[in-house]
Design an enzyme around this catalytic site. Structure first.
Site, PDB file in Angstrom:
ATOM      1  N   ASP A 146       1.506  -6.505  -4.585  1.00 64.31           N
ATOM      2  CA  ASP A 146       0.699  -6.534  -3.364  1.00 64.31           C
ATOM      3  C   ASP A 146       1.250  -7.739  -2.598  1.00 64.31           C
ATOM      4  O   ASP A 146       1.461  -8.801  -3.179  1.00 64.31           O
ATOM      5  CB  ASP A 146      -0.775  -6.753  -3.735  1.00 64.31           C
ATOM      6  CG  ASP A 146      -1.692  -6.712  -2.522  1.00 64.31           C
ATOM      7  OD1 ASP A 146      -2.592  -5.871  -2.511  1.00 64.31           O
ATOM      8  OD2 ASP A 146      -1.503  -7.536  -1.593  1.00 64.31           O
ATOM      9  N   SER A 147       1.477  -7.593  -1.306  1.00 71.47           N
ATOM     10  CA  SER A 147       2.182  -8.661  -0.594  1.00 71.47           C
ATOM     11  C   SER A 147       1.376  -9.951  -0.474  1.00 71.47           C
ATOM     12  O   SER A 147       1.904 -10.964  -0.030  1.00 71.47           O
ATOM     13  CB  SER A 147       2.658  -8.180   0.773  1.00 71.47           C
ATOM     14  OG  SER A 147       1.602  -8.170   1.692  1.00 71.47           O
ATOM     15  N   CYS A 168      -3.619 -19.931  20.430  1.00 76.52           N
ATOM     16  CA  CYS A 168      -3.649 -18.725  21.274  1.00 76.52           C
ATOM     17  C   CYS A 168      -2.537 -17.776  20.825  1.00 76.52           C
ATOM     18  O   CYS A 168      -1.455 -18.217  20.457  1.00 76.52           O
ATOM     19  CB  CYS A 168      -3.401 -19.085  22.731  1.00 76.52           C
ATOM     20  SG  CYS A 168      -4.654 -20.133  23.434  1.00 76.52           S
ATOM     21  N   THR A 189       0.415 -23.202  19.176  1.00 77.91           N
ATOM     22  CA  THR A 189      -0.897 -22.955  19.771  1.00 77.91           C
ATOM     23  C   THR A 189      -1.699 -21.927  18.976  1.00 77.91           C
ATOM     24  O   THR A 189      -1.126 -21.004  18.397  1.00 77.91           O
ATOM     25  CB  THR A 189      -0.791 -22.503  21.243  1.00 77.91           C
ATOM     26  OG1 THR A 189      -2.086 -22.057  21.685  1.00 77.91           O
ATOM     27  CG2 THR A 189       0.214 -21.373  21.441  1.00 77.91           C
ATOM     28  N   THR A 208       0.817  -1.224   0.000  1.00 84.11           N
ATOM     29  CA  THR A 208       0.000   0.000   0.000  1.00 84.11           C
ATOM     30  C   THR A 208       0.846   1.267   0.000  1.00 84.11           C
ATOM     31  O   THR A 208       0.497   2.266  -0.641  1.00 84.11           O
ATOM     32  CB  THR A 208      -0.898   0.019   1.260  1.00 84.11           C
ATOM     33  OG1 THR A 208      -1.703  -1.147   1.239  1.00 84.11           O
ATOM     34  CG2 THR A 208      -1.811   1.225   1.280  1.00 84.11           C
ATOM     35  N   ASP A 247       0.136  -7.080   4.648  1.00 84.27           N
ATOM     36  CA  ASP A 247      -0.608  -8.346   4.751  1.00 84.27           C
ATOM     37  C   ASP A 247       0.276  -9.544   5.094  1.00 84.27           C
ATOM     38  O   ASP A 247      -0.088 -10.373   5.917  1.00 84.27           O
ATOM     39  CB  ASP A 247      -1.370  -8.634   3.443  1.00 84.27           C
ATOM     40  CG  ASP A 247      -2.577  -7.712   3.286  1.00 84.27           C
ATOM     41  OD1 ASP A 247      -2.931  -7.020   4.258  1.00 84.27           O
ATOM     42  OD2 ASP A 247      -3.156  -7.678   2.178  1.00 84.27           O
TER      43      ASP A 247
HETATM   44  N1  ASP Z   1      -2.687  -5.535   0.421  1.00 81.31           N
HETATM   45  C1  ASP Z   1      -1.598  -4.705   0.854  1.00 81.31           C
HETATM   46  C2  ASP Z   1      -0.320  -5.548   0.838  1.00 81.31           C
HETATM   47  O1  ASP Z   1      -0.101  -6.303   1.727  1.00 81.31           O
HETATM   48  C3  ASP Z   1      -1.855  -4.179   2.223  1.00 81.31           C
HETATM   49  C4  ASP Z   1      -0.769  -3.279   2.756  1.00 81.31           C
HETATM   50  O2  ASP Z   1       0.178  -2.932   2.102  1.00 81.31           O
HETATM   51  O3  ASP Z   1      -0.876  -2.869   3.915  1.00 81.31           O
HETATM   52  O4  ASP Z   1       0.432  -5.435  -0.099  1.00 81.31           O
END
Ligand code: ASP
Length: 342
Positions: A59-60, A280, A278, A15, A92
């Site tokens: 985009d990750s 958690c 876990t 982003t 992400d």
């Molecule tokens: N979808 C975006 C990514 O992971 C979200 C971000 O950059 O925060 O590339």
């Protein structure tokens, strides 16, 4: 005369460097070097900054081990010429990448700091500027002419964390990450509060070793009440599968039903590595504490202790790529290699 620290900014996508597509309104990765010109503040920092961008920023959600190898190669090729590295990355999968790189870069003596943002850098209300500027400042910290931080970290919303201890918990708030089982390393306020006693201690005499081969014949299975034998045995019997991260309940507990234990036993005897982590967020696996985990301990299931799932799956991929013998694997996995577990 002491020269200024040199920082390499590696843009992989996310982003932070995205722009809205005029037709669809969706955010898309954009040419970052153009955007950097719109941050004149960077020139005021007390360091020299160079940039390197992925040819096709992503985009990750499209992150994979080849991209990790590309990041690692970029760091390796520039290691001698820079004092620190800041990796701009989508939030992400940032915790997965920070974990993976912590294992792929052995004996780091310089900081590798991941950061990104929830809003694009061009947005009026962006969190990108603070994240980027402070990440660069932290990467430039030195003591007696040497980098202060010598590990892979993640900086987001005023906190620096050990990268392989983090997890993304919020898709909305600027405070998107937590490090549930290890305290933050640095907090940014009016001053930087530096908890150097928490930094990873490395042996300066060992030089950087880079590992580019990860084995992705792995899976994550999250247990839930009602999970069926059909589903589990289908996964456990995948021919090429070499390792499983099994997300269990509480302190590492799972069903004691006969079919489940038989499945585990068969899998282990054919060489599958099974890691118990876990579900958690906070706390640790402690096999043997309850009857529901005692049998798993006896079967030779590996304890993930207080590791995150992100660090567990990347550590599994890394160790499977290292040709460690079946006998040694449990021991090595249960040892903290980069401060990822207690
Ligand atoms: N979808 C975006 C990514 O992971 C979200 C971000 O950059 O925060 O590339």
């Amino acid at each position: 005369m002491n020269s200024k620290p040199k920082i390499l900014l590696i843009y992989t996508g996310g982003t932070i460097g995205m722009r809205k597509d005029f037709e669809t309104g969706a955010l898309k990765a954009f040419n970052f070097s153009k955007l950097l010109h719109s941050i004149p503040e960077l020139k005021l920092l007390d360091c020299e900054i160079d940039t390197f961008s992925f040819e096709n920023p992503i985009d990750s959600s499209n992150m994979n081990p080849e991209h990790w190898a590309e990041m690692v190669c970029t760091i390796e090729n520039n290691y001698e010429n820079f004092d620190g590295f800041v990796v701009l990355h989508g939030s992400d999968t940032m915790s997965y990448s920070a974990s993976a790189l912590s294992f792929m870069l052995e004996n780091l003596s310089k900081p590798v700091i991941f950061t990104g943002s929830q809003l694009p850098i061009g947005d009026l209300r962006t969190d990108a500027k603070e994240n980027l500027i402070t990440a660069i400042q932290i990467a430039s910290l030195q003591e007696k002419g040497k980098p202060l931080i010598k590990e892979v970290c993640l900086y987001f919303e005023y906190k620096l964390y050990r990268g392989n201890r983090t997890t993304k918990i919020n898709a909305e708030h600027f405070r998107a990450f937590v490090s549930p089982n290890y305290p933050f390393l640095v907090e940014s306020g009016v001053h930087l509060k530096i908890n150097s006693e928490l930094f990873l201690q490395t042996n300066e005499r060992n030089s950087l070793r880079v590992h580019k081969h990860l084995d992705n014949n792995v899976a994550i299975i999250k247990m839930f009440p009602g999970i069926s034998e059909t589903v589990l045995s289908a996964i456990f019997n995948i021919e090429s599968l070499k390792g499983i991260v099994l997300e269990t309940y509480g302190a590492g507990n799972a069903p004691t039903e006969e079919w489940f234990l038989t499945l585990l036993q068969k899998a282990i005897s054919k060489g599958l590595r099974i890691i118990n982590v876990t579900q958690c967020s906070i706390g640790s696996v402690s096999m043997g504490q309850y009857e529901t985990s005692t049998i798993m301990k006896k079967l030779g299931i590996i304890s993930g202790k207080d590791i995150t799932t992100e660090a567990a799956i990347t550590k599994l991929m890394y160790l499977l790529g290292q040709n460690i013998t079946q006998d040694d694997f449990k021991n090595v996995f249960e040892t903290s290699l980069r401060g990822e577990m207690q």
